[in-house]
Design an enzyme around this catalytic site. Structure first.
Site, mmCIF file in Angstrom:
data_model
loop_
_atom_site.group_PDB
_atom_site.id
_atom_site.type_symbol
_atom_site.label_atom_id
_atom_site.label_comp_id
_atom_site.label_asym_id
_atom_site.label_seq_id
_atom_site.Cartn_x
_atom_site.Cartn_y
_atom_site.Cartn_z
ATOM 1 N N LEU A 135 -3.661 -5.923 -3.522
ATOM 2 C CA LEU A 135 -3.446 -5.524 -2.145
ATOM 3 C C LEU A 135 -4.254 -6.449 -1.247
ATOM 4 O O LEU A 135 -5.446 -6.653 -1.492
ATOM 5 C CB LEU A 135 -3.909 -4.080 -1.932
ATOM 6 C CG LEU A 135 -3.723 -3.537 -0.517
ATOM 7 C CD1 LEU A 135 -2.267 -3.225 -0.251
ATOM 8 C CD2 LEU A 135 -4.592 -2.314 -0.293
ATOM 9 N N GLU A 172 -7.857 -6.516 -9.067
ATOM 10 C CA GLU A 172 -8.530 -5.731 -8.037
ATOM 11 C C GLU A 172 -9.099 -4.476 -8.677
ATOM 12 O O GLU A 172 -9.055 -4.319 -9.900
ATOM 13 C CB GLU A 172 -7.566 -5.371 -6.910
ATOM 14 C CG GLU A 172 -6.342 -4.583 -7.372
ATOM 15 C CD GLU A 172 -5.349 -4.322 -6.252
ATOM 16 O OE1 GLU A 172 -5.636 -4.699 -5.109
ATOM 17 O OE2 GLU A 172 -4.293 -3.733 -6.541
ATOM 18 N N LYS A 189 0.849 -1.191 0.000
ATOM 19 C CA LYS A 189 0.000 0.000 0.000
ATOM 20 C C LYS A 189 0.888 1.246 0.000
ATOM 21 O O LYS A 189 1.071 1.930 1.015
ATOM 22 C CB LYS A 189 -0.926 -0.013 1.209
ATOM 23 C CG LYS A 189 -2.184 0.840 1.031
ATOM 24 C CD LYS A 189 -3.142 0.583 2.180
ATOM 25 C CE LYS A 189 -4.440 1.352 2.016
ATOM 26 N NZ LYS A 189 -5.252 0.911 0.878
#
Length: 279
Positions: free
Chosen positions: A200, A176, A144
């Protein structure tokens, strides 16, 4: 001065300079930069570096307040204040200062940062040592980081298309979303991409899996395709702020709506846990 910092007209020694926390570069890395060396108070290849900066900004739809000539004048003026003519000259333009939001504002003024620090001209004839590494610069979605420009651009495209999120895929594999994880329900199974370097590992994702296990819903952590996404019983996007919302449309085509009872059961459990932990 031994070093100099500049921010939107204010300047001083770098250690004394401050910038607004809401500058988008702090949250998203939302800006462009260039850098070069100076000698005898002359900035090397300045026109070329300026052209590249403005081209980079245009590609990100960042409007630079200064003209190219004004930018060069500011850089040269800053350089003239240094104690030595041999320096590393760095400057960046950020999209502006605004409340944190992936979708970028279109009514903010860009911010100009400059740092100038002493650096001797490098000895080009000195030998160097190298190592080889696999190039994974674009394969760290599992971290992140603040480098969120791809997510910023994708979020903007989603907004301009009248949508709330953008789903990424590599080839046919769904990975994602711009700022969410994406999952599907199919035949009573909760399917979500594995936590490899392509996604993530979302906290909300983990709580959805936890809820599934409590409710006896099977979980399949293997990659799924765009076709499977489009034909899923339900499509779910999750993040720390949205928990687990279902999708009704992708690329203008209706999706989901085939397992509403199971979806609600899962959503209810996630919200129950949230309310319990935040009492």
């Amino acid at each position: 001065m031994k070093n100099l910092g500049y921010y939107n007209g204010k300047f001083g020694e770098i250690e004394e300079m401050t910038v607004p926390m809401n500058d988008r570069v702090c949250y998203f890395g939302d800006g462009v930069y260039d850098a070069t060396s100076s000698r005898n108070y002359k900035i090397f290849a300045l026109d070329e570096h300026i052209d590249r900066l403005y081209n980079s900004a245009a590609l990100l739809r960042i409007e630079i307040e200064q003209t190219k000539d004004e930018m060069k004048a500011i850089l040269n003026d800053m350089l003239s204040k240094m104690d030595t003519g041999e320096n590393f000259v760095y400057w960046q333009v950020t999209r502006g200062t605004a409340k944190r939001d992936h979708v970028f504002p279109t009514d903010t003024r860009s911010n100009l940062w400059i740092t100038i620090t002493h650096k001797d001209v490098i000895d080009i004839y000195k030998k160097v040592k190298l190592i080889t590494l696999e190039d994974t610069r674009f394969l760290h979605c599992n971290i992140k980081t603040l480098n969120l420009i791809p997510s910023v651009i994708a979020s903007q495209k989603a907004k301009e298309a009248g949508c709330d999120e953008a789903v990424f895929h590599r080839g046919d594999r769904v990975t994602e979303c711009a700022h969410s994880n994406v999952h599907i329900l199919k035949d009573g199974i909760f399917m979500t991409a594995p936590t490899d370097h392509l996604i993530l590992p979302g906290i909300a994702r983990a709580h959805l899996i936890k809820a599934c296990k409590k409710l006896g819903i099977a979980v399949d952590e293997t990659p799924f395709t765009v076709d499977e996404l489009m034909n899923a019983d339900e499509v779910i996007v999750s993040s720390a702020s949205t928990f687990g919302r279902s999708a009704c449309e992708i690329d203008g085509k209706p999706v989901g709506g085939k397992a509403p009872a199971l979806l609600k059961k899962l959503q209810d459990e996630v919200m129950r846990e949230f309310y319990e932990e935040t009492e």
